[in-house]
Design an enzyme around this catalytic site. Sequence first.
Site, PDB file in Angstrom:
ATOM      1  N   LYS A   1       0.815  -1.218   0.000  1.00  0.00           N
ATOM      2  CA  LYS A   1       0.000   0.000   0.000  1.00  0.00           C
ATOM      3  C   LYS A   1       0.844   1.261   0.000  1.00  0.00           C
ATOM      4  O   LYS A   1       0.508   2.243  -0.656  1.00  0.00           O
ATOM      5  CB  LYS A   1      -0.938   0.019   1.217  1.00  0.00           C
ATOM      6  CG  LYS A   1      -2.155  -0.871   1.068  1.00  0.00           C
ATOM      7  CD  LYS A   1      -3.174  -0.547   2.153  1.00  0.00           C
ATOM      8  CE  LYS A   1      -4.362  -1.503   2.104  1.00  0.00           C
ATOM      9  NZ  LYS A   1      -5.263  -1.304   3.255  1.00  0.00           N
TER      10      LYS A   1
ATOM     11  N   LYS B   1      -6.142 -10.665  -8.048  1.00  0.00           N
ATOM     12  CA  LYS B   1      -7.330 -10.813  -7.219  1.00  0.00           C
ATOM     13  C   LYS B   1      -8.353  -9.721  -7.497  1.00  0.00           C
ATOM     14  O   LYS B   1      -7.987  -8.578  -7.753  1.00  0.00           O
ATOM     15  CB  LYS B   1      -6.886 -10.759  -5.751  1.00  0.00           C
ATOM     16  CG  LYS B   1      -7.943 -11.189  -4.767  1.00  0.00           C
ATOM     17  CD  LYS B   1      -7.384 -11.086  -3.343  1.00  0.00           C
ATOM     18  CE  LYS B   1      -8.496 -10.765  -2.369  1.00  0.00           C
ATOM     19  NZ  LYS B   1      -8.005 -10.550  -1.005  1.00  0.00           N
TER      20      LYS B   1
ATOM     21  N   LYS C   1     -11.512  -3.574  -5.589  1.00  0.00           N
ATOM     22  CA  LYS C   1     -12.124  -2.314  -5.984  1.00  0.00           C
ATOM     23  C   LYS C   1     -11.078  -1.362  -6.553  1.00  0.00           C
ATOM     24  O   LYS C   1     -11.339  -0.637  -7.501  1.00  0.00           O
ATOM     25  CB  LYS C   1     -12.790  -1.651  -4.776  1.00  0.00           C
ATOM     26  CG  LYS C   1     -14.078  -2.311  -4.347  1.00  0.00           C
ATOM     27  CD  LYS C   1     -14.529  -1.834  -2.974  1.00  0.00           C
ATOM     28  CE  LYS C   1     -14.134  -2.799  -1.904  1.00  0.00           C
ATOM     29  NZ  LYS C   1     -14.759  -2.587  -0.581  1.00  0.00           N
TER      30      LYS C   1
END
Length: 332
Positions: free
Chosen positions: A112, A192, A195
């Site tokens: 991230k 995967k 969103k």
Amino acid sequence: MVKRVFSGIQPTGTMHIGNYFGAIRNWVSLQNEADCIYCIVDYHAITIDVDPKELRTASQSMALDLLACGIDPERSILFVQSDVPTHTELEWIFGCVTSYGDLSRMTQFKDKSDKQEFVSAGLFTYPILQAADILIYRADGVPVGEDQVQHLELSRRIARRFNSRFGEYFPEPEPIVRKGARIMSLADPTSKMSKSAGEVHYVGVMEPETSIRKKVRSAVTDVGLEVGAAMSPGVANLFEILELACESVGDTATVAELKTEFADGKLLYSRLKDTTFERLMDVLRPIQERRAKLAASGNVVELLQAGARKATKIASATMVDVRRLVGLGTSA
RNA sequence: AGGCCCGUAGCUCAAUUGGCAGAGCAUCCGACUCCAAAUCGGAAGGUCGGGGGUUCGAGCCCCUCCGGGCCUGCCA
């Protein structure tokens, strides 16, 4: 045998079928086996930049999604994290028994933080808050996806270190890993479903039927099948979705039938896609209808606040014990 | 507290001495395909971080604010 289950989901965007089949469906069935506490983790959501105007409505929207999927506020506790602010108090204490090295090894943080120019300290300490979420209820079972196993391992470590330093108190929460259900992106079946990858990569649980049809029809497959060859990732993913959907509606024949056709080299992908779409809608349609009714009834906020009251009762009791064990404050 | 650098389409970045804001990827539509992908054709996409100034003319120069990165110092 697990007695108390805790799990959380971030109130970002909409729930997609990867969330549903991977996690939420298990949340629902675990209600039959244990005391379940489910949390919409808005403190976690603000580790990255979010619009304050949207956050609150997103939390309520996620609550509606969860209720529609079958989370039962009569049997389980459903609440919004920041309505029980003691989570963050426990986080600070846990932060003091967490090693910097452990945190810097978290792969999700590395992933991230690479994607952002502003990296908050909160993003770094995220797994500590997660440990507090779980352990403030002294939960002993946590349904997790593969990607969260490392964080849960850290929670166990934190519990262990707290116990050895301040006295045996917290259970070490066990991961509850249910079968497979790793749904991949339709547009890129090697990654995967998520969103953040973009609109075309996921199918929202509450998405309009026409839009879902289009996305399923647009799923990547392959250039053609040699008889006896292994499935390409895209086709395997469609079969995975089909299988999960069939299982949910109690259809046992369809998957076997299509798999035989595939093995014989007679399966047309348009048929696989259309069938997958139909079965998927069989699962989603009732959820969507329930969600529409719940939204119209307009009492989500009360439900969540009632949930927060129940959660607070447990969390506050834990914090009284913790403060005493650690030697904090003035009152014994 | 001080110093240096950066901010242009959803993303990565261009734009000559100040002279019509562009490309690639992503997105949308079409062709091809059993369906898709890839490929080809087309379309859409912008307060150039905000505000002020200089100028006939500012993405570019000046002032100021905001945001971000790096470094030094100070305090805890």
